[in-house]
Design an enzyme around this catalytic site. Structure first.
Site, PDB file in Angstrom:
ATOM      1  N   GLY A 687       4.850   8.497  -3.014  1.00 18.98           N
ATOM      2  CA  GLY A 687       5.584   9.386  -2.120  1.00 18.98           C
ATOM      3  C   GLY A 687       6.670  10.083  -2.888  1.00 18.98           C
ATOM      4  N   GLY A 689      10.285  12.212  -1.871  1.00 20.54           N
ATOM      5  CA  GLY A 689      11.134  12.742  -0.807  1.00 20.54           C
ATOM      6  C   GLY A 689      12.290  13.503  -1.384  1.00 20.54           C
ATOM      7  N   ALA A 690      13.271  13.740  -0.567  1.00 18.58           N
ATOM      8  CA  ALA A 690      14.410  14.524  -0.998  1.00 18.58           C
ATOM      9  C   ALA A 690      15.211  13.790  -2.048  1.00 18.58           C
ATOM     10  CB  ALA A 690      15.294  14.842   0.190  1.00 18.58           C
ATOM     11  N   ASP A 817      20.048   8.843   8.760  1.00 22.07           N
ATOM     12  CA  ASP A 817      18.826   9.627   8.575  1.00 22.07           C
ATOM     13  C   ASP A 817      17.643   8.912   9.227  1.00 22.07           C
ATOM     14  OD1 ASP A 817      17.272  11.740   7.835  1.00 22.07           O
ATOM     15  OD2 ASP A 817      17.109  11.171   5.725  1.00 22.07           O
TER      16      ASP A 817
END
Ligand SMILES: *[C@@H]1O[C@H](CO)[C@@H](O)[C@H](O)[C@H]1NC(C)=O
Ligand SMILES: *[C@@H]1O[C@H](CO)[C@@H](O)[C@H](O)[C@H]1NC(C)=O
Length: 994
Positions: A687, A689-690, A817
């Site tokens: 993965g 992500g940011a 988040d």
């Protein structure tokens, strides 16, 4: 201060002519201090000598202003204190505007004021204690503002106050006992405030002049005090939606003037008090949604009741026959009890019954023929009982009916012809009974019928051509009957049709032509009939079709190529006589099951039908397979050899850097950091992500871990590759924060094993979660794997994780988040909260403006208040979690182009309002869970309340979700005191497929 304001405004205003008197000048200044977008005050100008002719102004005989009524004028701005300079003013109404300031603390200068109505504005701040100094004040209405804090102590001192209404504010503190001192009070209305849990002050029993006591949704606990029985003038007692316990006090039967009693949605227990026959004025009794038991007392029937709501309690025994003598009874809701026996034979003979709901009881016997005798019956809901016999013919003439649900009983015989064609009925449900006979041609008259549900009966004969006249029809569910003949040609006229489910019948003939006019058809299920002919190619033009089951018929010819255009969730054409080539899209293994049992399709895809025809070629195929397997082996060995070589080479290269790593470990580790570093290869990335890339690393002991490699660098603006807003991660404090997070241990929080850092790179080592993130799974084609029980469990797990962070960590931790991509699933689909990438430890002292500088959260999950406060607290996490719940219930993304300007929260709210809950819930979910789903949906809606204060705490969320699981009804209702939309629409439809 006021004087200063006055001079200031005075000089700003255009210089008035000398003609206008002092009061007029004051009012002109008021005008200039307000925003008046609708020009309501346009005739307030200096071309008059006095203001008496101005809009909203009334003067006494000496031409002095005594009343200012500017209600409903759209004016905005601060509260115009200058009005208090008018010496004779007694009446001010600014009802329903946008006054958005606090009230001045010296409100008492309005000393002659008798009536002040500021309801439905945007006032904020505390209630000024000096209100009580207005010795003439009789009427004070501050409903629908944002006042906060306590009710001031001085409020016990009002001299003449008759009406006090503080509904829909943000008042906290408890309801104070000193309100019992306002002996002049006639109406006390404090509903819908987030008061801290407290008891009903017994002192309220001193208000002997009280006519209305309205304390809905005030967080009341404990028992109802006996003293309320002293309120001899009381007409309206409303204590609904609280947590009141214990019995209904017998003193309440002394409320000799009472007209309506509403105690619904509490936890009251015991029996209804005896002696209710004294309540001769009582018209409405609503004690539904409690835990009351016992029988319905006969004496209740001697009253002139108009509305009797006892639903969702534990009442048992039979319904007293004398209820049928109530001359005014129009509403009778008894669903969800354990009532048994027959309904009174002449129920409705004397009563203008409008709504009758006796669903989910143990009633038996026949349906009374008199239910619609007065011609007013609109809703007749009787599902889930044991009613027997035929539907009385009189119901077939009951033109007022709109909603008829008789499903899940033991009714039999033919349905009266008239019932099929009632002009106002939009829902006719007869499912799971023993009805026989045909669908009558009279159905042509059913101009409003949109849902016709007759599954699991013994209906026979052909579906009449007249069905094509029922233009509003959205759903026709008639599976498991013995309907025969061909589908009438007219059925293609049903342009609103969304579901046509007639599987397990005896239909024959061919499909009608022109099916492409079913523009809204979503589900077509004609499985297990005897239909023949071709499957029309036009079926490919039904662009919203996603469920197509024509299996078990005698369809012949080709599989239409057009089917490839559809986005089908289910395609089943098996067990027909189809032949020819499969359309290329379907000539794949994964579609095989859709076409099994069609002899003529053999050969297109191996194994499609039984293989006798292919037996000859078996030998060939076997040889080919051997060759393939051999070649494969050689190739694999080669690759493995190469890989081992390459790995050693890399290892050697990397060993150089290892010494620079520092390791922080929080759990007892069964591995070393070096082992992890060795495995950070691009092919292990699972993965990105940011905040960094995530690798899966399988350790030498066979265990897997997930390693997150944060992008290095201090205060680096992170990429926003996905939907996330650019976030800033501050480097300072990183280690302290990670230290805190590492110490967290909870079954629903992803474990942080350790953290390795160098100057330009950080690694976070987490436990590995084999099923990935909820977001990925739910919004992929595998979303169907997540059935409702799993989704419910995920919601509960995640809620428990967050609740732990909010309530059990010291200091509390705000995640910042929360989103479906940060909820990970283990091998058993247990959910754990992950990624505290931007979580900051909430500083109890409130320092740390720094922590507020970073924009936190992801699009679609950000609480609305964040837009102006830029402050993140637990309540914003709860909002985001609410969005996750909505995702679970709807199966939709938090933002989706299909929603237009709206996000998921808004989409759900409007769709619920406009179309009902069935259009909100994920169609992939089994409708048998509908009741539970609706309850969880309601929790989601509460969590996403626009006002943070209305959102329940995470601990409460956990509790509510658990209650759903144990079938205890969460006590939720929408703000107007009505049941929330789904409940209202379908309160009694538990467990049914609506
Ligand atoms: C109050 O309303 C006025 C007039 O519409 C507006 O200019 C002002 O910004 C508002 N103040 C607040 C705090 O919302
Ligand atoms: C209005 O107020 C003035 C000044 O206070 C007073 O003299 C007058 O009597 C009042 N008029 C009435 C009708 O109350």
């Amino acid at each position: 201060m006021l004087r200063f304001l006055f001079f200031f405004l005075f000089f700003l205003s255009p210089s008035p002519t000398l003609g206008l008197n002092q009061e007029g000048l004051y009012l002109l200044s008021v005008k200039h201090s307000l925003d008046d977008p609708g020009s309501a005050l346009s005739n307030w100008n200096d071309r008059h000598e006095n203001p008496c002719s101005w809009f909203g102004i009334s003067c006494d005989s000496s031409l002095s202003v005594y009343s200012v009524d500017l209600s409903n004028t759209n004016i905005a701005g601060t509260f115009p204190s200058l009005l208090c300079n008018l010496p004779n003013i007694t009446f001010i109404s600014l009802y329903n505007n946008s006054i958005n300031s606090t009230l001045p603390s010296d409100i008492s200068i309005c000393k002659n004021l008798q009536h002040l109505d500021l309801a439905q504005n945007l006032l904020t701040g505390a209630l000024p204690p000096t209100f009580a100094d207005l010795s003439e004040l009789r009427y004070l209405d501050l409903t629908g503002n944002n006042f906060s804090g306590d009710i001031p102590q001085t409020f016990g001192r009002f001299q003449k106050l008759e009406v006090l209404s503080l509904v829909y504010n943000l008042l906290d503190g408890a309801i104070p006992p000193f309100l019992g001192n306002i002996s002049t009070l006639k109406m006390l209305n404090l509903s819908y405030n987030p008061f801290t849990p407290g008891k009903i002050p017994p002192e309220l029993g001193n208000l002997t002049g009280l006519e209305v006591l309205w304390l809905t949704d005030c967080n009341l606990v404990g028992e109802i005090p006996d003293s309320l029985g002293r309120l001899k003038s009381l007409k309206d007692l409303d204590l609904a939606i609280n947590n009141l316990h214990g019995p209904i006090p017998s003193s309440l039967v002394e409320l000799s003037s009472v007209v309506q009693i509403e105690l619904y949605n509490n936890s009251l227990s015991g029996e209804l008090p005896r002696g209710m026959s004294n309540l001769t004025a009582l018209r409405l009794l609503d004690v539904s949604m409690n835990q009351l038991s016992g029988t319905i007392p006969e004496e209740l029937c001697s009253l002139q009741l108009e509305s009797l709501n006892l639903y969702e309690n534990r009442f048992e025994g039979s319904l007293p026959a004398s209820i049928a003598n109530s001359p005014g009874l129009y509403e009778l809701r008894l669903f969800g009890n354990r009532l048994s026996g027959d309904l009174p034979r002449n129920l409705g003979k004397n009563s203008p019954l409008q709504w009758v709901d006796v669903s989910n009881n143990l009633f038996s016997g026949g349906i009374p023929a008199t239910l619609c005798e007065k011609g007013a019956l609109e809703e007749l809901l009787m599902i889930y009982n044991s009613f027997t016999g035929e539907i009385p013919a009189s119901l077939g003439e009951c033109n007022s009916l709109t909603r008829v649900r008789l499903g899940h009983n033991k009714l039999s015989g033919e349905v009266p012809a008239g019932l099929w064609g009632l002009p106002h009925v939009y829902l006719l449900e007869l499912a799971e009974n023993y009805f026989s006979g045909q669908i009558a041609k009279t159905i042509a008259g059913a101009a409003n019928l949109s849902l016709l549900m007759i599954t699991k009966n013994n209906f026979t004969g052909a579906i009449p051509e007249e069905i094509g006249w029922v233009e509003s029809l959205v759903e026709l569910s008639g599976s498991n009957n013995r309907l025969s003949g061909s589908l009438p040609q007219s059925i293609v006229n049903l342009r609103q049709l969304d579901t046509l489910d007639l599987h397990n019948n005896e239909l024959s003939g061919e499909l009608p032509s022109g099916v492409e006019s079913w523009k809204k058809l979503n589900e077509l299920n004609l499985a297990n009939n005897d239909i023949s002919g071709k499957i029309p190619d036009e079926i490919g033009k039904l662009s919203v079709l996603n469920y197509l089951d024509l299996s078990g018929n005698r369809f012949s010819g080709k599989v239409p190529f057009g089917l490839q255009n559809l986005k089908l969730n289910l395609l089943n054409l098996s067990d027909n006589h189809l032949s020819g080539d499969l359309p290329p899209l379907f000539a794949k293994e994964m579609y095989k099951n859709s076409f099994l049992g069609n002899r003529g399709l053999c050969g297109s895809l191996e194994g499609l039908c039984d293989n006798r025809a292919e037996a000859k070629s078996q030998g060939y195929i076997w040889l080919l397979r051997c060759i393939f397997i051999l070649a494969g082996l050689v190739f694999t060995v080669g690759v493995v050899w190469f890989y081992l070589k390459y790995r050693n080479f890399k290892k050697a290269k990397r060993a150089i850097d290892k010494s620079k790593w520092t390791l922080m470990s929080f759990h007892k580790l069964g591995f070393s950091e070096y082992e992890i570093l060795d495995c950070l290869d691009e092919d292990n990335v699972i993965g990105s992500g940011a905040s960094g890339k995530v690798y899966k690393v399988v350790l030498s002991n066979g265990e897997a871990v997930a390693v997150k490699k944060l992008w290095g660098g201090i205060k680096k603006e992170l990429d926003s590759g996905d939907v996330e807003k650019g976030r800033v991660v501050e480097d300072d404090g990183f280690e302290a924060e990670v230290d805190t997070l590492g110490k967290i241990r909870h079954k629903n929080i992803v474990k942080l094993w350790c953290c390795c850092t160098t100057r330009d790179c950080k690694l976070l080592v987490y436990e590995y979660m084999p099923n990935g993130s909820l977001g990925n799974l739910l919004h992929s084609s595998k979303g169907g794997l997540l059935d409702w029980p799993t989704r419910y469990k995920i919601a509960l797990d995640a809620a428990e994780g967050l609740s732990y962070l909010h309530h059990d960590c010291v200091p509390p931790i705000v995640h910042r988040d929360v989103k479906s991509n940060n909820i990970l699933l283990d091998g058993d689909f247990g959910a754990r909260v992950a990624d505290f990438g931007v979580a900051k430890v909430v500083d109890a002292a409130g320092k740390g403006p720094k922590s507020m500088s970073a924009i936190a959260g992801s699009c679609g999950y950000i609480a609305p208040e964040y837009a102006y406060t830029l402050r993140v607290n637990e309540k914003s996490d709860i909002y985001s979690f609410g969005v996750v719940i909505l995702e679970l219930v709807t199966g939709r993304l938090p933002i989706d182009p299909e929603f237009g300007e709206k996000d998921l929260v808004k989409w759900v709210c409007t769709t619920l309002d406009q179309k009902g809950v069935d259009h909100v819930v994920d169609s992939k979910l089994d409708p048998c869970h509908k009741e539970e789903i609706c309850k969880v949906l309601n929790v989601g809606l509460l969590c996403t309340s626009p006002l943070p204060i209305n959102r329940p705490s995470m601990r409460r969320v956990v509790k509510m979700l658990q209650e759903v699981g144990t079938e205890i009804h969460p006590r939720i209702a929408s703000k107007d005191g009505k049941l929330s939309p789904y409940y209202y629409e379908d309160a009694s439809d538990q467990g049914s497929v609506a």
